[in-house]
Design a protein around this motif. Structure first.
Motif, PDB file in Angstrom:
ATOM      1  N   PHE A  42       0.863  -1.180   0.000  1.00  0.00           N
ATOM      2  CA  PHE A  42       0.000   0.000   0.000  1.00  0.00           C
ATOM      3  C   PHE A  42       0.899   1.229   0.000  1.00  0.00           C
ATOM      4  O   PHE A  42       2.114   1.131   0.198  1.00  0.00           O
ATOM      5  N   GLU A  43       0.324   2.392  -0.239  1.00  0.00           N
ATOM      6  CA  GLU A  43       1.112   3.623  -0.312  1.00  0.00           C
ATOM      7  C   GLU A  43       1.477   4.085   1.093  1.00  0.00           C
ATOM      8  O   GLU A  43       0.768   4.891   1.696  1.00  0.00           O
ATOM      9  N   ALA A  44       2.602   3.579   1.579  1.00  0.00           N
ATOM     10  CA  ALA A  44       3.011   3.875   2.944  1.00  0.00           C
ATOM     11  C   ALA A  44       3.845   5.156   3.037  1.00  0.00           C
ATOM     12  O   ALA A  44       4.002   5.709   4.122  1.00  0.00           O
ATOM     13  N   TRP A  45       4.401   5.623   1.921  1.00  0.00           N
ATOM     14  CA  TRP A  45       5.267   6.800   1.935  1.00  0.00           C
ATOM     15  C   TRP A  45       4.409   8.064   1.879  1.00  0.00           C
ATOM     16  O   TRP A  45       3.508   8.165   1.063  1.00  0.00           O
ATOM     17  N   PRO A  46       4.664   9.036   2.750  1.00  0.00           N
ATOM     18  CA  PRO A  46       3.818  10.236   2.782  1.00  0.00           C
ATOM     19  C   PRO A  46       4.004  11.118   1.559  1.00  0.00           C
ATOM     20  O   PRO A  46       5.040  11.075   0.886  1.00  0.00           O
ATOM     21  N   PRO A  76     -14.409  11.186   4.561  1.00  0.00           N
ATOM     22  CA  PRO A  76     -15.036  10.103   3.790  1.00  0.00           C
ATOM     23  C   PRO A  76     -14.162   9.589   2.654  1.00  0.00           C
ATOM     24  O   PRO A  76     -14.391   8.489   2.153  1.00  0.00           O
ATOM     25  N   GLU A  77     -13.152  10.371   2.259  1.00  0.00           N
ATOM     26  CA  GLU A  77     -12.252   9.929   1.198  1.00  0.00           C
ATOM     27  C   GLU A  77     -11.184   8.964   1.703  1.00  0.00           C
ATOM     28  O   GLU A  77     -10.406   8.412   0.906  1.00  0.00           O
ATOM     29  N   CYS A  78     -11.097   8.747   3.025  1.00  0.00           N
ATOM     30  CA  CYS A  78     -10.099   7.826   3.579  1.00  0.00           C
ATOM     31  C   CYS A  78     -10.445   6.394   3.161  1.00  0.00           C
ATOM     32  O   CYS A  78     -11.516   5.879   3.485  1.00  0.00           O
ATOM     33  N   ALA A  79      -9.528   5.749   2.466  1.00  0.00           N
ATOM     34  CA  ALA A  79      -9.790   4.418   1.913  1.00  0.00           C
ATOM     35  C   ALA A  79      -9.529   3.306   2.918  1.00  0.00           C
ATOM     36  O   ALA A  79     -10.235   2.299   2.929  1.00  0.00           O
ATOM     37  N   HIS A  80      -8.516   3.463   3.764  1.00  0.00           N
ATOM     38  CA  HIS A  80      -8.216   2.384   4.693  1.00  0.00           C
ATOM     39  C   HIS A  80      -7.466   2.909   5.906  1.00  0.00           C
ATOM     40  O   HIS A  80      -6.886   3.989   5.898  1.00  0.00           O
ATOM     41  N   HIS A 102      -5.248   7.734   3.741  1.00  0.00           N
ATOM     42  CA  HIS A 102      -4.720   6.640   4.558  1.00  0.00           C
ATOM     43  C   HIS A 102      -4.615   7.110   6.000  1.00  0.00           C
ATOM     44  O   HIS A 102      -4.085   8.181   6.274  1.00  0.00           O
ATOM     45  N   ALA A 103      -5.123   6.319   6.934  1.00  0.00           N
ATOM     46  CA  ALA A 103      -5.009   6.612   8.364  1.00  0.00           C
ATOM     47  C   ALA A 103      -4.268   5.468   9.044  1.00  0.00           C
ATOM     48  O   ALA A 103      -4.125   4.378   8.474  1.00  0.00           O
ATOM     49  N   SER A 104      -3.795   5.708  10.258  1.00  0.00           N
ATOM     50  CA  SER A 104      -3.079   4.649  10.972  1.00  0.00           C
ATOM     51  C   SER A 104      -3.417   4.692  12.455  1.00  0.00           C
ATOM     52  O   SER A 104      -3.648   5.759  13.024  1.00  0.00           O
ATOM     53  N   VAL A 105      -3.433   3.516  13.058  1.00  0.00           N
ATOM     54  CA  VAL A 105      -3.666   3.400  14.493  1.00  0.00           C
ATOM     55  C   VAL A 105      -2.364   3.683  15.213  1.00  0.00           C
ATOM     56  O   VAL A 105      -1.312   3.131  14.870  1.00  0.00           O
TER      57      VAL A 105
END
Length: 334
Positions: free
Chosen positions: A33-37, A295-299, A261-264
Protein backbone atom coordinates in the motif's frame (compact mmCIF):
# COMPACT_ATOMS: atom_id res chain seq x y z
CA UNK A 1 32.36 3.45 -9.90
CA UNK A 2 31.86 7.08 -8.92
CA UNK A 3 32.63 8.08 -5.33
CA UNK A 4 29.73 7.92 -2.89
CA UNK A 5 29.16 11.18 -1.02
CA UNK A 6 27.17 11.18 2.21
CA UNK A 7 25.68 14.49 3.33
CA UNK A 8 23.59 15.62 6.27
CA UNK A 9 20.54 17.59 5.23
CA UNK A 10 19.47 21.00 6.42
CA UNK A 11 15.67 20.55 6.59
CA UNK A 12 15.27 23.94 4.90
CA UNK A 13 17.36 22.87 1.91
CA UNK A 14 14.32 22.15 -0.24
CA UNK A 15 16.24 20.60 -3.13
CA UNK A 16 18.26 18.15 -1.05
CA UNK A 17 15.31 17.29 1.19
CA UNK A 18 13.18 16.58 -1.87
CA UNK A 19 15.91 14.29 -3.21
CA UNK A 20 15.90 12.43 0.13
CA UNK A 21 12.12 12.07 -0.09
CA UNK A 22 12.27 10.80 -3.69
CA UNK A 23 14.64 7.97 -2.70
CA UNK A 24 12.34 6.92 0.14
CA UNK A 25 9.34 6.92 -2.15
CA UNK A 26 11.13 4.80 -4.78
CA UNK A 27 12.28 2.33 -2.11
CA UNK A 28 8.74 2.00 -0.70
CA UNK A 29 6.84 1.11 -3.88
CA UNK A 30 7.33 -2.60 -3.15
CA UNK A 31 5.10 -2.38 -0.08
CA UNK A 32 1.47 -3.48 -0.59
CA UNK A 33 0.00 0.00 0.00
CA UNK A 34 1.11 3.62 -0.31
CA UNK A 35 3.01 3.88 2.94
CA UNK A 36 5.27 6.80 1.93
CA UNK A 37 3.82 10.24 2.78
CA UNK A 38 3.13 12.92 0.22
CA UNK A 39 5.95 15.43 -0.27
CA UNK A 40 4.10 18.28 1.42
CA UNK A 41 3.29 16.14 4.45
CA UNK A 42 6.85 14.85 4.82
CA UNK A 43 8.40 18.30 4.35
CA UNK A 44 6.20 20.04 6.90
CA UNK A 45 6.55 17.23 9.44
CA UNK A 46 10.33 17.15 9.17
CA UNK A 47 10.61 20.90 9.60
CA UNK A 48 8.32 21.18 12.61
CA UNK A 49 10.25 21.63 15.89
CA UNK A 50 10.29 18.64 18.23
CA UNK A 51 10.31 18.57 22.02
CA UNK A 52 10.99 14.89 22.59
CA UNK A 53 14.08 14.19 20.52
CA UNK A 54 16.23 15.02 17.54
CA UNK A 55 16.18 13.75 13.97
CA UNK A 56 19.13 13.66 11.56
CA UNK A 57 18.44 13.20 7.85
CA UNK A 58 21.20 11.98 5.57
CA UNK A 59 21.44 11.46 1.84
CA UNK A 60 23.93 9.45 -0.24
CA UNK A 61 24.80 10.81 -3.69
CA UNK A 62 26.76 9.60 -6.68
CA UNK A 63 27.60 12.13 -9.38
CA UNK A 64 25.10 14.52 -7.85
CA UNK A 65 22.22 12.03 -7.90
CA UNK A 66 20.60 10.84 -4.69
CA UNK A 67 20.84 7.05 -4.47
CA UNK A 68 20.23 6.48 -0.76
CA UNK A 69 18.52 8.15 2.19
CA UNK A 70 18.62 7.64 5.93
CA UNK A 71 17.13 8.93 9.15
CA UNK A 72 18.43 8.81 12.72
CA UNK A 73 16.01 9.45 15.60
CA UNK A 74 17.54 10.26 18.99
CA UNK A 75 15.19 9.86 21.97
CA UNK A 76 15.75 12.65 24.49
CA UNK A 77 12.94 12.36 27.07
CA UNK A 78 13.07 8.63 27.76
CA UNK A 79 14.82 5.52 26.46
CA UNK A 80 17.89 7.72 26.03
CA UNK A 81 20.01 4.60 25.53
CA UNK A 82 18.21 4.09 22.19
CA UNK A 83 18.43 5.46 18.69
CA UNK A 84 16.17 4.51 15.79
CA UNK A 85 17.72 4.11 12.36
CA UNK A 86 16.05 3.90 8.96
CA UNK A 87 17.81 3.39 5.63
CA UNK A 88 16.36 3.45 2.11
CA UNK A 89 18.23 2.70 -1.11
CA UNK A 90 16.84 3.42 -4.55
CA UNK A 91 16.02 0.03 -6.17
CA UNK A 92 18.32 0.80 -9.10
CA UNK A 93 21.31 1.25 -6.78
CA UNK A 94 21.01 -1.67 -4.36
CA UNK A 95 23.84 -4.09 -3.60
CA UNK A 96 26.47 -1.44 -4.27
CA UNK A 97 27.37 -0.53 -0.71
CA UNK A 98 25.03 2.45 -0.43
CA UNK A 99 22.92 1.11 2.42
CA UNK A 100 25.93 -0.14 4.35
CA UNK A 101 27.69 3.23 4.07
CA UNK A 102 24.63 5.09 5.28
CA UNK A 103 24.06 2.68 8.15
CA UNK A 104 27.68 2.96 9.29
CA UNK A 105 27.29 6.74 9.30
CA UNK A 106 24.18 6.53 11.47
CA UNK A 107 25.68 3.97 13.84
CA UNK A 108 28.74 6.15 14.36
CA UNK A 109 26.58 9.21 15.02
CA UNK A 110 24.47 7.27 17.52
CA UNK A 111 27.59 6.03 19.29
CA UNK A 112 28.90 9.58 19.62
CA UNK A 113 25.61 10.43 21.34
CA UNK A 114 26.18 7.65 23.86
CA UNK A 115 23.42 5.40 22.51
CA UNK A 116 23.95 1.71 23.20
CA UNK A 117 21.07 0.06 21.34
CA UNK A 118 19.81 0.75 17.81
CA UNK A 119 16.32 -0.24 16.70
CA UNK A 120 14.60 -0.29 13.33
CA UNK A 121 11.77 -1.94 11.38
CA UNK A 122 12.02 -4.07 8.26
CA UNK A 123 8.96 -4.88 6.16
CA UNK A 124 8.56 -8.05 4.14
CA UNK A 125 5.80 -9.99 2.34
CA UNK A 126 4.02 -12.63 4.39
CA UNK A 127 6.16 -15.76 4.44
CA UNK A 128 8.98 -14.19 2.41
CA UNK A 129 12.08 -12.07 2.85
CA UNK A 130 12.62 -8.61 1.39
CA UNK A 131 15.63 -6.42 0.59
CA UNK A 132 15.02 -4.69 3.92
CA UNK A 133 14.84 -7.84 6.05
CA UNK A 134 17.90 -9.34 4.35
CA UNK A 135 19.86 -6.11 4.75
CA UNK A 136 19.01 -5.88 8.46
CA UNK A 137 20.15 -9.45 9.08
CA UNK A 138 23.38 -8.96 7.14
CA UNK A 139 24.12 -5.80 9.14
CA UNK A 140 23.83 -7.64 12.46
CA UNK A 141 20.33 -6.55 13.46
CA UNK A 142 18.47 -9.31 15.29
CA UNK A 143 14.70 -9.65 15.27
CA UNK A 144 13.31 -8.62 18.66
CA UNK A 145 9.62 -8.77 17.80
CA UNK A 146 7.38 -9.88 14.93
CA UNK A 147 4.34 -7.88 13.95
CA UNK A 148 1.75 -8.08 11.20
CA UNK A 149 0.79 -5.00 9.23
CA UNK A 150 -2.97 -4.98 8.61
CA UNK A 151 -5.43 -2.84 6.65
CA UNK A 152 -9.18 -2.37 6.98
CA UNK A 153 -11.16 -1.05 4.02
CA UNK A 154 -13.26 1.88 5.23
CA UNK A 155 -15.37 1.84 2.09
CA UNK A 156 -16.80 -1.62 2.81
CA UNK A 157 -16.10 -2.76 6.40
CA UNK A 158 -18.47 -0.37 8.27
CA UNK A 159 -21.49 -2.08 6.72
CA UNK A 160 -20.80 -5.11 8.94
CA UNK A 161 -20.22 -3.23 12.20
CA UNK A 162 -23.82 -2.97 13.48
CA UNK A 163 -23.66 -6.41 15.07
CA UNK A 164 -20.42 -5.39 16.79
CA UNK A 165 -22.18 -2.37 18.31
CA UNK A 166 -24.67 -4.75 19.90
CA UNK A 167 -21.86 -6.90 21.28
CA UNK A 168 -20.16 -3.86 22.84
CA UNK A 169 -23.39 -2.48 24.30
CA UNK A 170 -24.17 -5.83 25.94
CA UNK A 171 -20.75 -6.02 27.62
CA UNK A 172 -20.14 -2.42 28.73
CA UNK A 173 -21.94 -2.57 32.05
CA UNK A 174 -21.01 0.55 34.00
CA UNK A 175 -18.28 1.55 31.54
CA UNK A 176 -18.71 4.19 28.85
CA UNK A 177 -16.87 5.38 25.76
CA UNK A 178 -15.92 8.89 24.67
CA UNK A 179 -14.27 10.38 21.60
CA UNK A 180 -12.01 13.42 21.29
CA UNK A 181 -10.39 15.02 18.25
CA UNK A 182 -6.94 16.67 18.25
CA UNK A 183 -6.73 17.28 22.00
CA UNK A 184 -7.40 15.11 25.04
CA UNK A 185 -9.97 16.91 27.23
CA UNK A 186 -8.35 18.77 30.12
CA UNK A 187 -10.30 16.81 32.71
CA UNK A 188 -8.94 13.55 31.23
CA UNK A 189 -5.32 14.63 30.87
CA UNK A 190 -3.84 13.21 34.09
CA UNK A 191 -5.51 9.85 33.52
CA UNK A 192 -4.30 9.85 29.92
CA UNK A 193 -0.72 10.42 31.11
CA UNK A 194 -1.00 7.33 33.31
CA UNK A 195 -2.31 5.26 30.40
CA UNK A 196 0.54 6.25 28.07
CA UNK A 197 3.12 5.71 30.81
CA UNK A 198 1.79 2.18 31.33
CA UNK A 199 1.65 1.38 27.61
CA UNK A 200 5.09 -0.19 27.03
CA UNK A 201 4.69 -2.36 30.11
CA UNK A 202 1.39 -3.81 28.88
CA UNK A 203 1.80 -4.36 25.13
CA UNK A 204 4.00 -7.18 23.74
CA UNK A 205 7.47 -5.89 22.81
CA UNK A 206 9.28 -9.22 22.56
CA UNK A 207 13.01 -8.91 23.19
CA UNK A 208 13.28 -5.25 22.26
CA UNK A 209 15.36 -3.13 24.63
CA UNK A 210 12.51 -0.73 25.42
CA UNK A 211 12.01 0.83 28.84
CA UNK A 212 9.11 2.58 30.50
CA UNK A 213 8.31 6.06 29.21
CA UNK A 214 6.96 8.77 31.51
CA UNK A 215 4.30 11.06 30.09
CA UNK A 216 3.39 14.46 31.53
CA UNK A 217 0.57 16.84 30.63
CA UNK A 218 3.09 19.23 29.05
CA UNK A 219 4.58 16.46 26.92
CA UNK A 220 1.15 15.52 25.63
CA UNK A 221 0.17 19.13 24.92
CA UNK A 222 3.47 19.73 23.10
CA UNK A 223 2.86 16.69 20.90
CA UNK A 224 -0.71 17.75 20.17
CA UNK A 225 0.41 21.26 19.21
CA UNK A 226 3.06 19.88 16.84
CA UNK A 227 0.56 17.50 15.23
CA UNK A 228 -1.99 20.27 14.70
CA UNK A 229 0.65 22.61 13.26
CA UNK A 230 1.63 20.01 10.64
CA UNK A 231 -1.93 19.14 9.67
CA UNK A 232 -2.20 15.81 11.46
CA UNK A 233 -5.57 14.97 13.00
CA UNK A 234 -5.65 12.66 16.02
CA UNK A 235 -8.88 10.88 16.94
CA UNK A 236 -8.93 9.46 20.46
CA UNK A 237 -11.27 6.78 21.75
CA UNK A 238 -11.39 6.83 25.56
CA UNK A 239 -12.79 4.20 27.92
CA UNK A 240 -14.17 5.48 31.22
CA UNK A 241 -14.46 3.12 34.19
CA UNK A 242 -17.44 3.17 36.59
CA UNK A 243 -15.36 5.27 39.03
CA UNK A 244 -15.01 8.00 36.38
CA UNK A 245 -11.31 7.45 35.60
CA UNK A 246 -9.89 6.46 32.21
CA UNK A 247 -9.01 2.80 31.88
CA UNK A 248 -8.28 2.58 28.16
CA UNK A 249 -7.52 4.48 24.97
CA UNK A 250 -7.16 3.95 21.26
CA UNK A 251 -6.13 6.54 18.68
CA UNK A 252 -6.14 6.92 14.91
CA UNK A 253 -4.04 9.47 13.02
CA UNK A 254 -4.64 11.01 9.62
CA UNK A 255 -3.24 14.01 7.71
CA UNK A 256 -5.50 16.68 6.30
CA UNK A 257 -3.23 17.05 3.26
CA UNK A 258 -3.30 13.30 2.57
CA UNK A 259 -6.52 11.77 3.92
CA UNK A 260 -6.33 8.63 1.78
CA UNK A 261 -4.72 6.64 4.56
CA UNK A 262 -5.01 6.61 8.36
CA UNK A 263 -3.08 4.65 10.97
CA UNK A 264 -3.67 3.40 14.49
CA UNK A 265 -1.21 4.84 17.01
CA UNK A 266 -1.90 2.53 19.95
CA UNK A 267 -4.61 0.73 21.89
CA UNK A 268 -4.61 -0.25 25.55
CA UNK A 269 -7.12 -1.41 28.16
CA UNK A 270 -5.67 -1.64 31.65
CA UNK A 271 -5.69 -5.01 33.46
CA UNK A 272 -8.70 -5.30 35.70
CA UNK A 273 -10.92 -3.60 33.13
CA UNK A 274 -10.70 -6.13 30.34
CA UNK A 275 -13.57 -8.36 29.26
CA UNK A 276 -16.03 -5.50 28.58
CA UNK A 277 -15.27 -5.17 24.84
CA UNK A 278 -13.68 -1.77 25.48
CA UNK A 279 -10.95 -2.26 22.87
CA UNK A 280 -13.52 -3.13 20.22
CA UNK A 281 -15.79 -0.27 21.29
CA UNK A 282 -13.01 2.33 21.20
CA UNK A 283 -11.87 1.19 17.77
CA UNK A 284 -15.40 1.31 16.38
CA UNK A 285 -15.69 4.84 17.71
CA UNK A 286 -12.39 6.11 16.29
CA UNK A 287 -12.77 4.41 12.91
CA UNK A 288 -16.29 5.76 12.44
CA UNK A 289 -15.16 9.25 13.43
CA UNK A 290 -12.36 9.14 10.87
CA UNK A 291 -14.82 7.89 8.26
CA UNK A 292 -17.23 10.73 9.06
CA UNK A 293 -14.54 13.44 9.08
CA UNK A 294 -12.68 12.12 6.04
CA UNK A 295 -15.04 10.10 3.79
CA UNK A 296 -12.25 9.93 1.20
CA UNK A 297 -10.10 7.83 3.58
CA UNK A 298 -9.79 4.42 1.91
CA UNK A 299 -8.22 2.38 4.69
CA UNK A 300 -6.74 2.35 8.19
CA UNK A 301 -3.43 0.65 8.94
CA UNK A 302 -2.43 -1.05 12.16
CA UNK A 303 0.31 -3.35 13.40
CA UNK A 304 0.05 -6.07 16.03
CA UNK A 305 2.40 -8.62 17.47
CA UNK A 306 1.40 -12.14 16.55
CA UNK A 307 1.20 -13.08 20.23
CA UNK A 308 -1.34 -10.34 21.00
CA UNK A 309 -4.31 -12.65 20.60
CA UNK A 310 -6.92 -10.30 22.09
CA UNK A 311 -6.12 -7.36 19.82
CA UNK A 312 -5.74 -9.60 16.79
CA UNK A 313 -9.24 -10.93 17.44
CA UNK A 314 -10.62 -7.38 17.69
CA UNK A 315 -9.00 -6.38 14.43
CA UNK A 316 -10.30 -9.48 12.68
CA UNK A 317 -13.83 -8.58 13.77
CA UNK A 318 -13.40 -5.08 12.36
CA UNK A 319 -12.38 -6.52 9.00
CA UNK A 320 -8.62 -6.03 9.07
CA UNK A 321 -6.53 -8.26 6.81
CA UNK A 322 -2.80 -9.00 7.00
CA UNK A 323 -0.83 -7.43 4.12
CA UNK A 324 2.81 -7.78 5.21
CA UNK A 325 5.19 -8.66 8.04
CA UNK A 326 6.98 -6.08 10.16
CA UNK A 327 10.21 -7.19 11.80
CA UNK A 328 11.25 -5.03 14.74
CA UNK A 329 15.02 -5.40 14.81
CA UNK A 330 17.79 -4.18 17.06
CA UNK A 331 21.56 -4.12 17.44
CA UNK A 332 23.51 -3.50 20.63
CA UNK A 333 26.56 -1.34 20.13
CA UNK A 334 27.99 -2.33 23.51
Amino acid sequence: MATLEIRRIDPHDEQLLRAWWEVGRAASVERPFEAWPLWEVARDTIRAPRHDGRVVHTVAQREGRAVGAAQLWLFDLDNTHLAEVEVWVHPEHRRRGVGRALLEELEAAAGREGRTTLISSAYAPVGLESPGSLFAAAAGYEVGSFEETKLVDLTTAPAAWAILDEEVAAALGGYRLEVAVDRVPEERLDDFCELLSAFLGEVPTGGLDLRRAEWTPQRIRDGEARAISTGRVSVYGLAVAPDGHLCGFSDVRIHRADPRHASVGGTLVLPGHRGHRLGLGMKLLTHRTVHDLFPECAHVETGNAGVNAAMNAVNEQLGYRVVERCLDVQKRLR
